[in-house]
Enzyme design. Sequence first.
Site, PDB file in Angstrom:
ATOM      1  N   LYS A 193       4.988  -3.213   8.052  1.00  0.00           N
ATOM      2  CA  LYS A 193       5.931  -2.332   7.429  1.00  0.00           C
ATOM      3  C   LYS A 193       7.082  -3.351   7.338  1.00  0.00           C
ATOM      4  CE  LYS A 193       6.163   2.504   8.845  1.00  0.00           C
ATOM      5  NZ  LYS A 193       6.821   3.384   9.834  1.00  0.00           N
TER       6      LYS A 193
ATOM      7  N   SER B 149      12.893   3.262   3.817  1.00  0.00           N
ATOM      8  CA  SER B 149      13.275   2.092   4.453  1.00  0.00           C
ATOM      9  C   SER B 149      12.559   0.689   4.034  1.00  0.00           C
ATOM     10  CB  SER B 149      13.290   2.268   6.028  1.00  0.00           C
ATOM     11  OG  SER B 149      11.930   2.541   6.252  1.00  0.00           O
ATOM     12  N   GLY B 150      11.652   0.786   3.206  1.00  0.00           N
ATOM     13  CA  GLY B 150      10.877  -0.499   2.903  1.00  0.00           C
ATOM     14  C   GLY B 150       9.569  -0.225   2.492  1.00  0.00           C
TER      15      GLY B 150
ATOM     16  N   ASP C  96       7.999  14.856  14.274  1.00  0.00           N
ATOM     17  CA  ASP C  96       7.617  14.914  13.016  1.00  0.00           C
ATOM     18  C   ASP C  96       6.160  14.933  12.949  1.00  0.00           C
ATOM     19  OD1 ASP C  96       7.907  14.920  10.249  1.00  0.00           O
ATOM     20  OD2 ASP C  96       8.511  12.993  10.133  1.00  0.00           O
TER      21      ASP C  96
ATOM     22  N   ILE D  93       0.741  -1.369  -0.053  1.00  0.00           N
ATOM     23  CA  ILE D  93       0.094   0.248   0.237  1.00  0.00           C
ATOM     24  C   ILE D  93       0.749   1.089   0.131  1.00  0.00           C
ATOM     25  CG2 ILE D  93      -2.213  -0.862   0.983  1.00  0.00           C
ATOM     26  CD1 ILE D  93      -1.305  -0.218   3.666  1.00  0.00           C
ATOM     27  N   GLY D  94       2.007   1.092   0.034  1.00  0.00           N
ATOM     28  CA  GLY D  94       2.842   2.255   0.083  1.00  0.00           C
ATOM     29  C   GLY D  94       4.388   1.906   0.405  1.00  0.00           C
ATOM     30  N   SER D  95       5.283   2.982   0.007  1.00  0.00           N
ATOM     31  CA  SER D  95       6.575   2.668   0.211  1.00  0.00           C
ATOM     32  C   SER D  95       7.494   3.916   0.570  1.00  0.00           C
ATOM     33  CB  SER D  95       7.292   1.888  -1.132  1.00  0.00           C
ATOM     34  OG  SER D  95       7.293   3.104  -2.006  1.00  0.00           O
ATOM     35  N   GLY D  96       8.424   3.559   1.224  1.00  0.00           N
ATOM     36  CA  GLY D  96       9.479   4.745   1.994  1.00  0.00           C
ATOM     37  C   GLY D  96      10.607   4.283   1.775  1.00  0.00           C
TER      38      GLY D  96
HETATM   39  O1  ACK Z   1      -1.823   7.333   2.514  1.00  0.00           O
HETATM   40  P1  ACK Z   1      -1.556   5.796   2.500  1.00  0.00           P
HETATM   41  O2  ACK Z   1      -2.592   5.047   1.898  1.00  0.00           O
HETATM   42  O3  ACK Z   1      -1.324   5.656   4.196  1.00  0.00           O
HETATM   43  O4  ACK Z   1      -0.179   5.687   2.411  1.00  0.00           O
HETATM   44  C1  ACK Z   1       0.965   5.561   3.081  1.00  0.00           C
HETATM   45  C2  ACK Z   1       1.627   4.383   3.031  1.00  0.00           C
HETATM   46  O5  ACK Z   1       1.166   3.362   3.901  1.00  0.00           O
HETATM   47  C3  ACK Z   1       3.235   4.714   3.223  1.00  0.00           C
HETATM   48  O6  ACK Z   1       3.205   5.314   4.715  1.00  0.00           O
HETATM   49  C4  ACK Z   1       0.050   3.829   4.406  1.00  0.00           C
HETATM   50  N1  ACK Z   1      -0.079   3.171   5.780  1.00  0.00           N
HETATM   51  C5  ACK Z   1       0.980   3.215   6.765  1.00  0.00           C
HETATM   52  N2  ACK Z   1       0.624   2.538   7.973  1.00  0.00           N
HETATM   53  C6  ACK Z   1      -0.692   2.067   7.443  1.00  0.00           C
HETATM   54  C7  ACK Z   1      -1.494   1.524   8.586  1.00  0.00           C
HETATM   55  N3  ACK Z   1      -1.172   1.127   9.695  1.00  0.00           N
HETATM   56  N4  ACK Z   1      -3.028   1.539   8.091  1.00  0.00           N
HETATM   57  C8  ACK Z   1      -2.903   1.755   6.622  1.00  0.00           C
HETATM   58  N5  ACK Z   1      -2.334   2.286   5.824  1.00  0.00           N
HETATM   59  C9  ACK Z   1      -0.861   2.544   6.459  1.00  0.00           C
HETATM   60  C10 ACK Z   1      -0.235   5.031   4.402  1.00  0.00           C
END
Ligand code: ACK
Length: 745
Positions: free
Chosen positions: A407, A386-387, A500, A381-384
Amino acid sequence: MCVQCRLRGAAGCLSCELGFYKSAPGDQLCARCPPHSHSAAPAAQACHCDLSYYRAALDPPSSACTRPPSAPVNLISSVNGTSVTLEWAPPLDPGGRSDVTYNAVCRRCPWALSRCEACGSGTRFVPQQTSLVQASLLVANLLAHMNYSFWIEAVNGVSDLSPEPRRAAVVNITTNQAAPSQVVVIRQERAGQTSVSLLWQEPEQPNGIILEYEIKYYEKDKEMQSYSTLKAVTTRATVSGLKPGTRYVFQVRARTSAGCGRFSQAMEVETGKPRPRYDTRTIVWICLTLITGLVVLLLLLICKKRHCGYSKAFQDSDEEKMHYQNGQAPPPVFLPLHHPPGKLPEPQFYAEPHTYEEPGRAGRSFTREIEASRIHIEKIIGSGESGEVCYGRLQVPGQRDVPVAIKALKAGYTERQRRDFLSEASIMGQFDHPNIIRLEGVVTRGRLAMIVTEYMENGSLDAFLRTHDGQFTIMQLVGMLRGVGAGMRYLSDLGYVHRDLAARNVLVDSNLVCKVSDFGLSRVLEDDPDAAYTTTGGKIPIRWTAPEAIAFRTFSSASDVWSFGVVMWEVLAYGERPYWNMTNRDVISSVEEGYRLPAPMGCPRALHQLMLDCWHKDRAQRPRFSQIVSVLDALIRSPESLRATATVSRCPPPAFARSCFDLRGGSGGGGGLTVGDWLDSIRMGRYRDHFAAGGYSSLGMVLRMNAQDVRALGITLMGHQKKILGSIQTMRAQLTSTQGPRRHL
Ligand code: ACK
């Protein structure tokens, strides 16, 4: 007739002079040699090309001689995982021809080798590798974490005639981490009545260490009703517990720390039919044989003092195999992901249990180790930096699966990165508050490093608000802020300074509950794309950070309060970027000079006042989180206090007004600002020609563009499309703000 005659008459035939030619007999006059050609002697039938100029086979003698083009210019690359988009501009010197095309040369340069090698046949070029007419190209199927060098050659109809090397523009890139490629070869090894054994090949591009394979299977045509999954650590597995005489569909995918690859093509296998019924004579015969066998066996066992039961001899052979596989070394080959608790021994998936080092003493007791086999990753669902962040399900014994976010630390991490990464979990594990993201546990065995948290359906707050621009009531927005404030009050009461806090680090669930996230040591330093290096050292998200924390790194709950004020502004502005497109340097100096973000459109005066209080220069004068929550609660209790809206201005301070478009003046909109100025201001000046060619001559016309219009201009890079569309939206908002407040529902 004399073909080289310049004039025919009494004097007879006068031959063409030097610099002229006549290619065929006739009454026409001698022609001057075309550009870049000459005639070596009088009476020439054709002119020869000058040095380094050529005539292609199909060029007529009357055409100018031409030469190969110069190299393409402005080659830019944009890497997306294991693909790269290349874009360039035509050569400044096309060589005098209009048939310029481009070829791409791909070379990969492994870290271990000191030289580069050809990219190989697996690389995909879209639309093609050679004879490209347009000045862009997508190269896919590259290896992850690899250096590549791309040469874009410009060629024309005479390039092959020149002994000179071709002129090329070169760009070097490094690919990022990516999920493994698809498992393509999958075979059935054996099919019994209730089990099927499968064998497959590792994906061509694992892009990292394969942690496990996932085998998905279901009865044919019943995928929608239910499917099951197994996990395997090698490239074979036996799926048991199937129905006899039933057609099943199997698919396999690989998983690395970067996530899951695509499932393989479906493979259908029919389990064996139930054994045929025997006639009475056969049954009697079988029974007699069995009884005799049993008697012999009993006698034997009695002789051996009976040290094991024999009932297993009647078990289904697959079951026995499964039992063996899960009970013996080497480690189990497969593991049902959804098996009922207690039926099989809890598997030890990874042979080397590894305990991670905690950054403080608190660590381990606040985190819970989760067996990797209990996590079923479904999508990234996403990336940064660090992974990747994945969505998945966590199997909880005796309960329904829990949706979770996972993560995962990217492959190739250092021990320090791993420790910093996991520090987030050991911090998060100490918190227990409805407005703080909840830690489910960590996976740290073997080479794995994953943090598992509750899943927040609506993702991060900034993106969520941007996609729902103008769709909430003020009361709903204040409710969200109240949640963030309550979470921060809890953290500050514990003495934890976030450093942050920003809308991107707040997550939203399906009930619009906001929870503060992103803790740990590495986050501000590495993961936050908005963080910038400062002269005091370290990386700081300038737009969200209090001046004293930027200047002296004095982070405190009071500096978190400043950040909360910026989050308030982001929420009321529906995810607008604080300080718009001002540079970080400009933000620092204008805040230092006393400038503060103005109220977003439709923002109640009371809320803007609270923001201004959070942005008090003297940190001791800022409200505490407990006071902020009280003020928000009071506003929620008396909605009439939210009616008075603040004066709206969407412009940065006057010194930086260049980034604030005065859209009121001028019939076309834009008040004298040209399309070129605008593109330059958002660093997209390279597309001036695209806009001009598309007929967009004023900002007024640009304001009416949508995504399709932008794509139609031939702007292929997604990031650039987004940037341009985002800026158009901002300009529209500025225009609206000058015409009236935003309507909140
Ligand atoms: O805006 P998003 O869909 O919400 O894209 C970012 C992505 O991962 C990178 O940080 C999503 N994300 C991070 N932690 C969670 C979580 N606990 N539940 C749902 N989405 C998450 C975040």
